[in-house]
Design a protein around this motif. Structure first.
Motif, mmCIF file in Angstrom:
data_model
loop_
_atom_site.group_PDB
_atom_site.id
_atom_site.type_symbol
_atom_site.label_atom_id
_atom_site.label_comp_id
_atom_site.label_asym_id
_atom_site.label_seq_id
_atom_site.Cartn_x
_atom_site.Cartn_y
_atom_site.Cartn_z
ATOM 1 N N ALA A 1 0.829 -1.206 0.000
ATOM 2 C CA ALA A 1 0.000 0.000 0.000
ATOM 3 C C ALA A 1 0.865 1.258 0.000
ATOM 4 O O ALA A 1 0.562 2.234 -0.704
ATOM 5 C CB ALA A 1 -0.928 -0.014 1.205
ATOM 6 N N LEU A 2 1.941 1.241 0.761
ATOM 7 C CA LEU A 2 2.827 2.407 0.790
ATOM 8 C C LEU A 2 3.565 2.571 -0.533
ATOM 9 O O LEU A 2 3.785 3.697 -0.992
ATOM 10 C CB LEU A 2 3.814 2.290 1.952
ATOM 11 C CG LEU A 2 3.201 2.473 3.341
ATOM 12 C CD1 LEU A 2 4.192 2.114 4.425
ATOM 13 C CD2 LEU A 2 2.696 3.891 3.524
ATOM 14 N N GLU A 3 3.963 1.463 -1.153
ATOM 15 C CA GLU A 3 4.608 1.547 -2.463
ATOM 16 C C GLU A 3 3.648 2.084 -3.510
ATOM 17 O O GLU A 3 4.030 2.884 -4.360
ATOM 18 C CB GLU A 3 5.135 0.176 -2.899
ATOM 19 C CG GLU A 3 6.453 -0.178 -2.278
ATOM 20 C CD GLU A 3 6.976 -1.524 -2.763
ATOM 21 O OE1 GLU A 3 6.251 -2.246 -3.488
ATOM 22 O OE2 GLU A 3 8.113 -1.865 -2.395
ATOM 23 N N ALA A 4 2.387 1.651 -3.460
ATOM 24 C CA ALA A 4 1.386 2.134 -4.409
ATOM 25 C C ALA A 4 1.174 3.637 -4.258
ATOM 26 O O ALA A 4 0.903 4.338 -5.232
ATOM 27 C CB ALA A 4 0.066 1.390 -4.214
ATOM 28 N N ALA A 5 1.316 4.127 -3.027
ATOM 29 C CA ALA A 5 1.176 5.563 -2.776
ATOM 30 C C ALA A 5 2.481 6.317 -3.028
ATOM 31 O O ALA A 5 2.536 7.530 -2.878
ATOM 32 C CB ALA A 5 0.709 5.794 -1.349
ATOM 33 N N GLY A 6 3.546 5.592 -3.397
ATOM 34 C CA GLY A 6 4.835 6.223 -3.635
ATOM 35 C C GLY A 6 5.552 6.632 -2.362
ATOM 36 O O GLY A 6 6.366 7.545 -2.372
ATOM 37 N N ARG A 7 5.267 5.983 -1.262
ATOM 38 C CA ARG A 7 5.821 6.348 0.046
ATOM 39 C C ARG A 7 6.468 5.160 0.743
ATOM 40 O O ARG A 7 6.262 4.941 1.925
ATOM 41 C CB ARG A 7 4.718 6.907 0.950
ATOM 42 C CG ARG A 7 4.031 8.093 0.416
ATOM 43 C CD ARG A 7 4.967 9.256 0.394
ATOM 44 N NE ARG A 7 4.279 10.451 -0.049
ATOM 45 C CZ ARG A 7 4.870 11.585 -0.272
ATOM 46 N NH1 ARG A 7 6.171 11.693 -0.097
ATOM 47 N NH2 ARG A 7 4.192 12.622 -0.681
ATOM 48 N N ARG A 8 7.289 4.400 0.037
ATOM 49 C CA ARG A 8 7.927 3.234 0.644
ATOM 50 C C ARG A 8 8.821 3.637 1.824
ATOM 51 O O ARG A 8 8.979 2.881 2.776
ATOM 52 C CB ARG A 8 8.744 2.476 -0.397
ATOM 53 C CG ARG A 8 9.365 1.216 0.185
ATOM 54 C CD ARG A 8 10.014 0.370 -0.873
ATOM 55 N NE ARG A 8 10.830 -0.668 -0.302
ATOM 56 C CZ ARG A 8 10.376 -1.859 0.077
ATOM 57 N NH1 ARG A 8 9.111 -2.143 -0.071
ATOM 58 N NH2 ARG A 8 11.187 -2.748 0.582
#
Length: 152
Positions: A67-74
């Motif tokens: 979910a964080l990767e999808a939001a660009g916030r890994r």
């Protein structure tokens, strides 16, 4: 020339021997009553952890990271992982009291009321996530101040 074993300092060896002695004493005291029940509980807990809980931890972690990767916030991953892991550890340790499963036994053994464990665990979890969010906000603000202004 024979190789020397990396044993550490004498103080480290003394601490190690003391910890083994303490663990041995605790083991003898623990197993003196119902040794089969204790051994069965330890094996059962290990199997439950390895076969049920560990896959659930991994699935929850993969979901959060995805979910964080999808939001660009890994890079925000530790700010979710750390409070979730600490909250999960507290839940694991105090689950019988949080779930209200051992109210009578707890009251008889300690003389204390078992009420409030769920509320306290939820409060601690909220504080952990709020503290993590605060650290993330401070980190983002500091990074924004250090970034040079964009030229037009």
């Amino acid at each position: 020339m024979p190789r020397r074993l990396p044993l550490g300092s004498p103080f480290q060896l003394l601490l190690l021997l003391c910890s083994f002695a303490l663990a041995g004493y605790a083991g003898v005291r623990l197993l003196s009553g119902d040794w089969f029940g204790v051994a069965l509980w330890i094996v059962g807990a290990a199997l439950l952890h390895d076969l049920v809980l560990l896959p659930l931890y991994a699935l929850a972690d993969r979901t959060a990271v995805g979910a964080l990767e999808a939001a660009g916030r890994r890079d925000w991953t530790p700010y979710v992982r750390v409070p979730a892991a600490l909250s999960g550890l507290l839940l694991l340790v105090w689950f019988p009291l949080i779930a209200g499963m051992v109210d009578r036994r707890y009251r008889l053994a300690t003389g204390l009321s078992p009420d409030g464990f769920l509320a306290r665990w939820l409060l601690i979890t909220a504080v952990l996530f709020a503290g993590s969010a605060l650290l993330l906000v401070l980190r983002v603000r500091r990074a924004a101040k250090q970034r040079p202004p964009a030229s037009h």
